[in-house]
Design an enzyme around this catalytic site. Structure first.
Site, short mmCIF file in Angstrom:
data_model
loop_
_atom_site.label_atom_id
_atom_site.label_comp_id
_atom_site.label_asym_id
_atom_site.label_seq_id
_atom_site.Cartn_x
_atom_site.Cartn_y
_atom_site.Cartn_z
N ARG A 50 0.86 -1.19 0.00
CA ARG A 50 0.00 0.00 0.00
C ARG A 50 0.90 1.23 0.00
O ARG A 50 2.11 1.13 0.14
CB ARG A 50 -1.01 0.00 1.15
N GLY A 51 0.26 2.40 -0.14
CA GLY A 51 1.02 3.63 -0.31
C GLY A 51 1.15 3.87 -1.82
O GLY A 51 1.51 2.94 -2.56
N ARG A 93 -7.33 -0.52 -6.83
CA ARG A 93 -7.64 0.59 -5.91
C ARG A 93 -7.80 1.86 -6.75
O ARG A 93 -6.98 2.12 -7.62
CB ARG A 93 -6.53 0.79 -4.86
N ASP A 239 -2.12 10.61 -2.34
CA ASP A 239 -2.45 9.63 -3.38
C ASP A 239 -2.74 10.27 -4.72
O ASP A 239 -2.64 9.63 -5.75
CB ASP A 239 -3.63 8.77 -2.94
O1 MRU Z 1 -4.57 3.09 2.27
P1 MRU Z 1 -3.10 3.34 2.16
O2 MRU Z 1 -2.31 2.78 3.30
O3 MRU Z 1 -2.56 2.90 0.81
O4 MRU Z 1 -2.96 4.92 2.21
C1 MRU Z 1 -1.69 5.47 2.02
C2 MRU Z 1 -1.65 6.92 2.17
O5 MRU Z 1 -2.65 7.58 2.38
C3 MRU Z 1 -0.31 7.58 1.96
O6 MRU Z 1 -0.21 8.74 2.71
C4 MRU Z 1 -0.12 7.93 0.48
O7 MRU Z 1 -0.41 6.84 -0.34
C5 MRU Z 1 1.26 8.41 0.20
S1 MRU Z 1 2.48 7.13 0.33
C6 MRU Z 1 3.98 7.82 -0.02
#
Ligand code: MRU
Length: 340
Positions: A50-51, A93, A239
């Protein structure tokens, strides 16, 4: 061994694609071998990886797996096989633009190849390039981010935008890591980030392992710590940045930005330029992922609400551009007004 050698979210080794299972952290370090695009899709949806940048890297390797799964030498059949893989992985996603950005980048390599074998090599090579480039990009985000910080500052961050979300360094945490490399001391308050606890399980984990002074708070303590003067700046990842600078990040980020504004604390967003989506005019146009209510109705797998109660579970929210003091990218710091 360096932290960044142990917390890579995606590893390609001996012809295998491995994801570090982030749902198991920090209790255990497990690697999941991804051997089909369905496995890749499921791992992304379940937040094994994730991220935003890490998701982009993950789907790039997913495309390489799809390419290897094609057995034949008909280039046009191969191209349509890859288009199907693109469409399928794109649905894993919806919010992080890096996902479709990486899929497009990998697919764009196919046109210049003469046969299927060459195309398969080009796709794998593009995935490896995206991963390597992300490392340099993230470090440069830190190099620019550090210009906004002074030794001894304390920052607040939300969710995890660190090494676990990228290829090393992270985005929001990159300035903290670069500061440490340069002998500066930056302290971090990490929001735990309900419902899935990326702040406590991942941010606190990687910062602690790196020897950075980190204090964990629940999300509802953000106003308290800012009101007490304990925070000098907020830095979060994101994102997707819309063309007007509105920014989608983990649910709760908007609240952090509002609290920062109320206390005159700078609120920075850190991201690679690949997260900036000029085709999305404003935050209103960003698709926000809705996740299963069970994530809100339970805590670490244990029910935490009466059976039958309704729950809302948007995974992200949008911070309006007016609340963002600057956007830190690998190319420099962008200040308002944003006309990206
Ligand atoms: O649901 P996630 O854990 O994928 O959400 C991630 C985030 O909101 C992060 O802040 C974003 O993707 C930036 S990662 C460098």
């Amino acid at each position: 061994m360096n932290l960044f050698d142990t917390v890579q979210p995606v590893v390609y080794k001996d012809g295998k694609v491995l994801f570090l299972d982030q749902t198991a952290l920090p209790l255990s370090t497990k690697w999941v071998e991804i051997d089909s695009i369905e496995a890749c899709w499921n791992a992304i949806r379940a937040l094994v990886v994730r991220g935003a940048p890490a998701i982009g890297i993950a789907v790039a390797f997913g495309m390489s797996i799809a390419a290897m799964d094609y057995h034949g030498d008909d280039m046009s059949a191969f191209t349509s096989h890859m288009k199907k893989a693109h469409s399928y992985l794109a649905t894993s996603r919806p919010t992080a633009v890096n996902l479709v950005w990486a899929l497009n980048r990998v697919c764009s390599r196919i046109d210049a190849t003469r046969d299927v074998a060459e195309a398969k090599n080009a796709i794998l090579s593009e995935a490896l390039t995206i991963q390597k480039e992300d490392e340099d990009i993230c470090r440069n985000i830190g190099v620019h981010g550090i210009t906004l910080l002074r030794d001894g500052m304390t920052i607040l961050t939300h969710c995890n935008a660190g090494a676990l979300a990228t290829s090393r360094y992270g985005t929001a945490l990159s300035a903290v890591y670069v500061a440490k490399e340069r002998g500066m001391n930056i302290k971090v308050y990490a929001d735990e980030t309900r419902p899935l606890l990326q702040g406590s399980r991942l941010t606190a984990y990687e910062l602690l392992a790196s020897g950075i002074d980190v204090t964990l708070i629940t999300d509802s303590m953000a106003a308290y710590v800012m009101g007490k003067g304990l925070i000098d700046a907020c830095i979060v990842g994101c994102d997707r940045v819309a063309a007007n600078g509105d920014t989608a990040n983990k649910i709760g980020t908007y609240g952090v930005a509002l609290i920062a504004k109320a206390h005159n604390i700078p609120f920075y967003v850190a991201c690679p330029t690949s997260t900036i989506d000029i085709n999305t005019p404003t935050g209103e146009d960003i698709v926000i992922e809705e996740r299963d209510a069970s994530e809100v109705l339970s805590f670490m797998g244990v029910a935490s609400a009466p059976s039958g109660v309704k729950a809302l579970n948007p995974a992200f929210d949008v911070t309006p551009n007016a609340l963002i003091s600057a956007i830190i990218t690998e190319k420099g710091v962008i200040r308002p007004p944003y006309s990206l």
